[in-house]
Scaffold this active site. Structure first.
Site, PDB file in Angstrom:
ATOM      1  N   PRO A  80       0.811  -1.236   0.000  1.00 27.55           N
ATOM      2  CA  PRO A  80       0.000   0.000   0.000  1.00 27.55           C
ATOM      3  C   PRO A  80       0.839   1.278   0.000  1.00 27.55           C
ATOM      4  O   PRO A  80       1.789   1.427   0.786  1.00 27.55           O
ATOM      5  CB  PRO A  80      -0.821  -0.129   1.284  1.00 27.55           C
ATOM      6  CG  PRO A  80      -0.968  -1.598   1.478  1.00 27.55           C
ATOM      7  CD  PRO A  80       0.339  -2.189   1.024  1.00 27.55           C
ATOM      8  N   CYS A  81       0.456   2.191  -0.885  1.00 24.07           N
ATOM      9  CA  CYS A  81       1.226   3.425  -1.051  1.00 24.07           C
ATOM     10  C   CYS A  81       0.639   4.608  -0.277  1.00 24.07           C
ATOM     11  O   CYS A  81       1.329   5.607  -0.055  1.00 24.07           O
ATOM     12  CB  CYS A  81       1.306   3.780  -2.529  1.00 24.07           C
ATOM     13  SG  CYS A  81      -0.292   4.173  -3.291  1.00 24.07           S
ATOM     14  N   GLN A  82      -0.639   4.517   0.134  1.00 19.21           N
ATOM     15  CA  GLN A  82      -1.289   5.669   0.751  1.00 19.21           C
ATOM     16  C   GLN A  82      -0.547   6.242   1.955  1.00 19.21           C
ATOM     17  O   GLN A  82      -0.499   7.465   2.123  1.00 19.21           O
ATOM     18  CB  GLN A  82      -2.730   5.318   1.139  1.00 19.21           C
ATOM     19  CG  GLN A  82      -3.643   4.979  -0.013  1.00 19.21           C
ATOM     20  CD  GLN A  82      -3.620   3.488  -0.356  1.00 19.21           C
ATOM     21  OE1 GLN A  82      -2.683   2.767   0.016  1.00 19.21           O
ATOM     22  NE2 GLN A  82      -4.639   3.017  -1.066  1.00 19.21           N
ATOM     23  N   PHE A  84       2.501   6.612   2.374  1.00 20.51           N
ATOM     24  CA  PHE A  84       3.749   7.267   1.973  1.00 20.51           C
ATOM     25  C   PHE A  84       3.552   8.278   0.848  1.00 20.51           C
ATOM     26  O   PHE A  84       4.456   9.063   0.553  1.00 20.51           O
ATOM     27  CB  PHE A  84       4.754   6.205   1.519  1.00 20.51           C
ATOM     28  CG  PHE A  84       4.844   5.031   2.455  1.00 20.51           C
ATOM     29  CD1 PHE A  84       5.425   5.166   3.704  1.00 20.51           C
ATOM     30  CD2 PHE A  84       4.330   3.791   2.091  1.00 20.51           C
ATOM     31  CE1 PHE A  84       5.499   4.087   4.572  1.00 20.51           C
ATOM     32  CE2 PHE A  84       4.403   2.704   2.946  1.00 20.51           C
ATOM     33  CZ  PHE A  84       4.988   2.853   4.200  1.00 20.51           C
ATOM     34  N   SER A  85       2.372   8.262   0.217  1.00 19.03           N
ATOM     35  CA  SER A  85       2.114   9.114  -0.942  1.00 19.03           C
ATOM     36  C   SER A  85       2.015  10.576  -0.551  1.00 19.03           C
ATOM     37  O   SER A  85       1.467  10.925   0.496  1.00 19.03           O
ATOM     38  CB  SER A  85       0.819   8.679  -1.634  1.00 19.03           C
ATOM     39  OG  SER A  85       0.475   9.580  -2.656  1.00 19.03           O
TER      40      SER A  85
END
Length: 355
Positions: A80-82, A84-85
């Protein structure tokens, strides 16, 4: 098609989504088999099954018993990137989704795969001034892996979308001593949005308001002639790309306003809002419609024959959260070159076709 009897490369997908890693690996030069797939989203499982004929082996990654997993050569994950985005909360490891990387590291420590292949947003490299990525790398190095990282843009691999992503590739030292890995440099093909338009498919029509917005931004109507009062962020275009013909371009709503992009360039990172798939679907001004699902698949590097049988909003979200198969394909080919240098795989041939 004929293959050698030498066993295929075995890989496991964690946070598999709709199978972007699998799509890219399946088109690689070398024989491979997915021996394990994990993803918590039930709707993703429906899409995955419709395209690969297999259900996920597990859902909640935190419930996976690492000691019971099958043996695999490559661990793949677009975790999941959320957390760190730059567009998200940036809570990092404080976000439960951000803790998934620790579970992946646990799986790696138990299963000891020869190769680790991870993908995330480029801001992971900058998060907490680089400390977040540094912790991940140090943990992999503690487990005796050589780690390589690079931010790669999908537009360098024949896609009409500029989608930079951070890739982390790690090789276990005892199997790959003094490994020298180079990331692929892309190719000379530079597709544009115009190259992938699917003319005549008006399956996602625009609203009456959007018709008026197009008239406003193309100077066919002034703001006083609108039938509604637009919010401040939509009174005028926030940004217009160089050499953009407003009568034949692509518009997209961002949180900061509406931007205009040229059809003769690459689209920026394809994304949709969490509230639904409709709000941020790009609009074509000349054809006065939203881009359709076929065009979205082409933006992401999925084939036209990739199947979605779920509702349109969820289909769009799944595509927006996917990895780009053509980039995975190129990376996996280069990873495999290193893998084929080991004693177990040094006779594994390129796929060959019977004459």
């Amino acid at each position: 098609m004929r293959y050698s009897q030498i066993r295929p490369i075995r890989y496991a997908e964690f946070c598999a989504g709709i199978g972007g890693f699998r799509m890219g690996i399946a088109t690689s030069k070398y024989r491979s088999v997915c021996v394990y797939k994990n993803e918590i989203d039930d709707k993703c499982e429906k899409t995955y099954f419709d395209n690969f004929g297999e259900l996920f082996d597990s859902k909640d990654i935190f419930s996976v018993d690492s000691h019971t997993l099958p043996k695999f050569d490559v661990l793949c994950s677009g975790f999941p990137c959320q957390p760190f985005s730059i567009a998200g909360s940036r809570q990092g490891f404080l976000d439960n989704r951000g803790k998934i990387i620790f579970k992946l590291l646990e799986i790696i420590s138990v299963c000891c795969p020869p190769i680790v292949f991870l993908e995330n947003v480029p801001n992971l490299a900058r998060h907490e001034r680089g400390d977040t990525l540094s912790k991940i790398i140090k943990e992999l190095e503690r487990m005796e892996y050589s780690v390589f990282t690079k931010i790669i843009d999908s537009s360098e691999f024949g896609l009409p979308q500029s989608r930079p992503r951070l890739y982390i590739v790690a090789f276990r030292n005892n199997e790959f001593p003094n490994v020298n890995f180079s990331f692929p440099s892309g190719n000379s093909v530079r597709k544009t949005v115009r190259d992938i338009l699917n003319h005549g498919d008006n399956s996602i029509p625009i609203s009456k308001k959007w018709h008026e917005y197009i008239d406003l931004y193309t100077n066919k109507k002034n703001i006083d002639a609108l039938s509604f009062a637009p919010p401040k962020t939509r009174i005028k275009l926030e940004r217009k790309a160089v050499d953009c013909n407003l009568d034949d371009c692509i518009l997209q709503i961002r949180s900061s306003g509406i931007r205009a992009y040229s059809l003769d360039g690459q689209f920026p990172t394809f994304a949709v809002s969490n509230s639904g798939g409709g709000a941020m679907i790009p609009v074509l001004t000349k054809e006065r419609r939203h881009i359709n699902l076929t065009e979205m698949k082409r933006l992401m590097g999925f084939g036209d024959d990739f199947v979605f049988t779920i509702n349109r909003t969820d289909s769009i979200k799944q595509l927006a959260n996917a990895v780009c198969p053509p980039v995975i394909h190129e990376l996996f080919d280069d990873i495999t070159k290193v893998l084929l240098g080991t004693s177990e795989f040094n006779e594994l041939p390129v796929k060959s076709y019977a004459v």
